[in-house]
Design a protein around this motif. Structure first.
Motif, PDB file in Angstrom:
ATOM      1  N   GLU A 245       0.732  -1.316   0.054  1.00  0.00           N
ATOM      2  CA  GLU A 245       0.254  -0.015  -0.008  1.00  0.00           C
ATOM      3  C   GLU A 245       0.830   1.314  -0.075  1.00  0.00           C
ATOM      4  OE1 GLU A 245      -3.577   1.973   2.502  1.00  0.00           O
ATOM      5  OE2 GLU A 245      -2.630  -0.073   3.277  1.00  0.00           O
ATOM      6  N   VAL A 246       0.457   2.207  -0.851  1.00  0.00           N
ATOM      7  CA  VAL A 246       1.058   3.508  -0.654  1.00  0.00           C
ATOM      8  C   VAL A 246       0.896   4.390   0.576  1.00  0.00           C
ATOM      9  CG1 VAL A 246       1.217   5.709  -1.960  1.00  0.00           C
ATOM     10  CG2 VAL A 246       0.863   3.725  -3.121  1.00  0.00           C
ATOM     11  N   MET A 247       1.841   4.423   1.264  1.00  0.00           N
ATOM     12  CA  MET A 247       1.673   5.110   2.468  1.00  0.00           C
ATOM     13  C   MET A 247       1.742   6.629   2.629  1.00  0.00           C
ATOM     14  SD  MET A 247       4.522   2.542   4.460  1.00  0.00           S
ATOM     15  CE  MET A 247       4.165   3.398   6.219  1.00  0.00           C
ATOM     16  N   TYR A 248       2.374   7.164   1.413  1.00  0.00           N
ATOM     17  CA  TYR A 248       2.462   8.548   1.450  1.00  0.00           C
ATOM     18  C   TYR A 248       2.946   9.058  -0.005  1.00  0.00           C
ATOM     19  CZ  TYR A 248       4.317  13.430   1.061  1.00  0.00           C
ATOM     20  OH  TYR A 248       4.706  14.599   0.557  1.00  0.00           O
ATOM     21  N   HIS A 249       2.197   9.910  -0.605  1.00  0.00           N
ATOM     22  CA  HIS A 249       2.450  10.232  -2.107  1.00  0.00           C
ATOM     23  C   HIS A 249       1.967  11.702  -2.251  1.00  0.00           C
ATOM     24  CE1 HIS A 249       2.732  10.219  -6.458  1.00  0.00           C
ATOM     25  NE2 HIS A 249       2.700   8.841  -6.388  1.00  0.00           N
ATOM     26  N   GLU A 250       3.101  12.418  -2.958  1.00  0.00           N
ATOM     27  CA  GLU A 250       3.202  13.867  -2.934  1.00  0.00           C
ATOM     28  C   GLU A 250       2.002  14.352  -4.061  1.00  0.00           C
ATOM     29  OE1 GLU A 250       6.066  17.643  -4.298  1.00  0.00           O
ATOM     30  OE2 GLU A 250       6.609  15.430  -4.779  1.00  0.00           O
ATOM     31  N   PHE A 251       1.724  13.558  -4.726  1.00  0.00           N
ATOM     32  CA  PHE A 251       0.662  14.090  -5.843  1.00  0.00           C
ATOM     33  C   PHE A 251      -0.668  13.293  -5.750  1.00  0.00           C
ATOM     34  CE2 PHE A 251       4.887  14.550  -8.007  1.00  0.00           C
ATOM     35  CZ  PHE A 251       4.957  15.745  -8.156  1.00  0.00           C
ATOM     36  N   GLY A 252      -0.902  12.727  -4.445  1.00  0.00           N
ATOM     37  CA  GLY A 252      -2.113  11.924  -4.193  1.00  0.00           C
ATOM     38  C   GLY A 252      -2.036  10.404  -4.926  1.00  0.00           C
ATOM     39  N   VAL A 253      -2.927   9.993  -5.367  1.00  0.00           N
ATOM     40  CA  VAL A 253      -2.740   8.805  -5.904  1.00  0.00           C
ATOM     41  C   VAL A 253      -2.694   8.685  -7.357  1.00  0.00           C
ATOM     42  CG1 VAL A 253      -3.935   6.458  -5.830  1.00  0.00           C
ATOM     43  CG2 VAL A 253      -4.170   7.494  -3.762  1.00  0.00           C
ATOM     44  N   TRP A 254      -3.255   9.421  -8.247  1.00  0.00           N
ATOM     45  CA  TRP A 254      -3.432   9.308  -9.737  1.00  0.00           C
ATOM     46  C   TRP A 254      -2.687  10.396 -10.147  1.00  0.00           C
ATOM     47  CZ3 TRP A 254      -4.757   4.379 -10.460  1.00  0.00           C
ATOM     48  CH2 TRP A 254      -5.451   3.811  -9.650  1.00  0.00           C
ATOM     49  N   LEU A 255      -2.045  10.391 -11.328  1.00  0.00           N
ATOM     50  CA  LEU A 255      -1.464  11.319 -12.142  1.00  0.00           C
ATOM     51  C   LEU A 255      -2.415  11.382 -13.231  1.00  0.00           C
ATOM     52  CD1 LEU A 255       2.175  11.264 -11.429  1.00  0.00           C
ATOM     53  CD2 LEU A 255       0.725  13.017 -10.644  1.00  0.00           C
ATOM     54  N   ARG A 256      -3.027  12.621 -13.770  1.00  0.00           N
ATOM     55  CA  ARG A 256      -3.495  12.790 -14.967  1.00  0.00           C
ATOM     56  C   ARG A 256      -2.503  13.367 -16.037  1.00  0.00           C
ATOM     57  NH1 ARG A 256      -8.927  15.644 -14.556  1.00  0.00           N
ATOM     58  NH2 ARG A 256      -7.551  17.502 -14.578  1.00  0.00           N
TER      59      ARG A 256
ATOM     60  N   SER B 250      -7.982  -3.466  -3.244  1.00  0.00           N
ATOM     61  CA  SER B 250      -6.985  -4.099  -4.222  1.00  0.00           C
ATOM     62  C   SER B 250      -5.805  -4.551  -3.477  1.00  0.00           C
ATOM     63  CB  SER B 250      -6.735  -3.063  -5.251  1.00  0.00           C
ATOM     64  OG  SER B 250      -5.912  -2.060  -4.781  1.00  0.00           O
ATOM     65  N   HIS B 251      -5.440  -3.776  -2.543  1.00  0.00           N
ATOM     66  CA  HIS B 251      -3.977  -4.201  -1.815  1.00  0.00           C
ATOM     67  C   HIS B 251      -4.214  -5.443  -1.056  1.00  0.00           C
ATOM     68  CE1 HIS B 251      -1.062  -1.549  -3.596  1.00  0.00           C
ATOM     69  NE2 HIS B 251      -1.967  -0.482  -2.874  1.00  0.00           N
ATOM     70  N   ALA B 252      -5.361  -5.569  -0.368  1.00  0.00           N
ATOM     71  CA  ALA B 252      -5.901  -6.531   0.516  1.00  0.00           C
ATOM     72  C   ALA B 252      -5.873  -7.841  -0.478  1.00  0.00           C
ATOM     73  CB  ALA B 252      -7.017  -6.426   1.419  1.00  0.00           C
TER      74      ALA B 252
ATOM     75  N   ARG C  96      -3.950 -11.327  -0.043  1.00  0.00           N
ATOM     76  CA  ARG C  96      -4.736 -12.642  -0.037  1.00  0.00           C
ATOM     77  C   ARG C  96      -4.083 -13.416  -0.959  1.00  0.00           C
ATOM     78  NH1 ARG C  96      -8.563 -15.437  -1.713  1.00  0.00           N
ATOM     79  NH2 ARG C  96      -9.157 -13.685  -3.245  1.00  0.00           N
ATOM     80  N   LEU C  97      -3.907 -13.144  -2.267  1.00  0.00           N
ATOM     81  CA  LEU C  97      -3.750 -14.146  -3.296  1.00  0.00           C
ATOM     82  C   LEU C  97      -2.121 -14.410  -3.160  1.00  0.00           C
ATOM     83  CD1 LEU C  97      -4.381 -15.359  -6.114  1.00  0.00           C
ATOM     84  CD2 LEU C  97      -3.695 -13.205  -7.178  1.00  0.00           C
ATOM     85  N   ARG C  98      -1.438 -13.453  -2.768  1.00  0.00           N
ATOM     86  CA  ARG C  98       0.097 -13.747  -2.478  1.00  0.00           C
ATOM     87  C   ARG C  98       0.181 -14.835  -1.314  1.00  0.00           C
ATOM     88  NH1 ARG C  98       1.807  -9.029  -1.285  1.00  0.00           N
ATOM     89  NH2 ARG C  98       2.389  -8.559  -3.498  1.00  0.00           N
TER      90      ARG C  98
END
Length: 453
Positions: A321-332, A358-360, A364-366
């Motif tokens: 999981e992304v713990m911190y991102h300067e630009f949020g999650v998505w980049l357009r 999705s990360h969970a 789970r799959l891993r």
């Protein structure tokens, strides 16, 4: 026959510098992908900073991937990986905490190499002995922990602290403090400044000219490009002309007054706050315990200005999981436009929930695949053990059956021999009688026939 020459296969001082104690962090500094000569030299400079607890002579190949270094790191007890690569926007630096993460991704805004910093420096170059001990870490301008402090800054501080050996004032010697790595947080720009210094000790309370006499060095002359260790006083009539002449005077023929002891206080090596009493013997001339000295820092480089982009759980290839991102999650990114048209889109609650889901699901799959693999390995081992047991049992049965058949055959042969022995006696008698009869009968005589004419 020529004598075999023995070549040295180990570096000198390997026991002191190359082999570190348990718990001391070790690092890999590598370049990843296609990079230029400047970034290649930056990798070498960073290795110099991280010495002696780094792989200085590590050579990367084009076919090497990050996974190869992650595989070898636990064997060599490597705890950190610094990977430099070149992207379309700017150089990128990834700091990976091995073996489970997290991963810090930085964008290198600006950087200067060691040779660039030393060209503009007026101090003497490094002698190389400073790199036999690990540097001291100084964190500056980071905000103190509070409810208003961003959550990623304390984690970033711990990441930098874990890269260098912890300080132990009771056990470390004063002569081992030779370098300093300064990591300062710039709140206005939101960047991190990386600096590297060498600690020097100067005499305190004397003028600059007196210090040159004590140290035995002189400045660079305009015509020569090398430093001389002999002080040139050939143009002076008296040593006082050199020691007491005011700054800016042309020479010994000047009629100006000499500077007094009080006026020389402005040219002392450092202020009162810079002067310390040495707690032990330090490297250099006349640096004994208890003497009052001025501490100076000479920058040797490299310089880095880093901007934290994101923090992710895990390592590259097994990102969590992304713990911190300067630009949020998505980049357009707007196509057919300049790089400045990148728009940051903040994540909503629904997007954040979907991301966690999705990360969970991936985790789970891993975990499911890991359990399946462990179960397959267990069954395979049980199958091999069963095969070995079956082989041993069949071998024992075949040996037992072979022994029983051998006993039966031996008993049958003994009976037949007994029967055959009787028959042989009878037959032997009959044969003897027939032979005696043949001997008694006279042989037949040949008859001669005559042919009458």
């Amino acid at each position: 026959m020529a004598r075999r020459r023995k070549h040295r296969t180990h570096r000198k001082g390997a026991s002191a510098a190359g082999i570190s104690e348990d718990g001391v962090p070790k690092s890999f500094v590598i370049k990843h992908g296609q990079v230029g000569t400047s970034l290649t030299q930056l990798v070498r400079d960073l290795r110099k900073v991280m010495e002696p607890n780094t792989a200085t002579r590590l050579k990367e190949r084009k076919r090497n991937k990050l996974k190869d270094f992650f595989t070898m790191a636990p064997v060599l007890k490597v705890t950190h990986l610094l990977a430099l690569t070149l992207t379309d926007l700017a150089p990128s630096l990834r700091l990976v905490r091995l073996p489970v993460g997290p991963t810090f991704s930085f964008r290198v805004e600006r950087y200067s190499l060691m040779k660039d910093v030393q060209k503009i420096s007026r101090s003497a170059l490094s002698q190389g002995l400073e790199y036999l001990t690990a540097p001291l870490l100084v964190l500056a301008s980071f905000p103190p922990p509070s409810p208003t402090t961003p959550a990623h800054l304390p984690l970033l501080m711990k990441a930098f602290q874990s890269m260098f050996p912890p300080l132990s004032p009771k056990s470390m010697s004063l002569s081992g403090a030779r370098r300093i790595v300064l990591i300062a947080y710039n709140a206005e720009r939101g960047t991190i400044d990386f600096r590297h210094y060498i600690i020097t000790v100067k005499p305190y309370g004397v003028s600059k000219r007196v210090r040159r006499v004590l140290e035995g060095t002189s400045q660079k002359s305009s015509g020569s490009s090398s430093m001389t260790r002999v002080l040139d006083l050939g143009n002076e009539k008296d040593v006082a002309d050199f020691l007491l002449r005011k700054k800016g005077e042309r020479g010994p023929d000047s009629e100006a007054d000499y500077e007094s002891a009080a006026s020389s206080a402005s040219s002392v090596a450092g202020d009162e706050g810079d002067a310390v009493s040495l707690a032990g013997d330090y490297v250099g001339r006349n640096n004994k315990r208890g003497q009052k000295k001025a501490i100076k820092l000479n920058e040797v480089g490299p310089r880095l200005e880093l901007r934290l982009v994101k923090i992710t759980e895990g390592i590259p290839g097994k990102d969590g999981e992304v713990m911190y991102h300067e630009f949020g999650v998505w980049l357009r990114i707007r196509l057919r436009t300049s790089v400045a048209d990148i728009v940051a889109v903040k994540k909503s609650r629904a997007e954040a929930a979907a991301l966690r889901t999705s990360h969970a699901e991936k985790e789970r799959l891993r975990e499911k695949r890991r359990k399946e693999q462990d179960e397959n390995v267990r069954r395979k081992k049980e199958k091999e053990v069963g095969k070995q047991k079956d082989f041993k049992s069949t071998r024992e049965d075949s040996e037992n059956s072979a022994d029983e058949s051998g006993e039966e055959r031996s008993e049958g042969e003994w009976d037949e021999e007994e029967e055959i022995s009787d028959d042989e006696d009878v037959e032997g008698e009959t044969d003897a009688e027939s032979e005696s009869d043949e001997i008694e009968k006279p042989p037949l005589k040949k008859s001669k026939t005559r042919i009458k004419s």
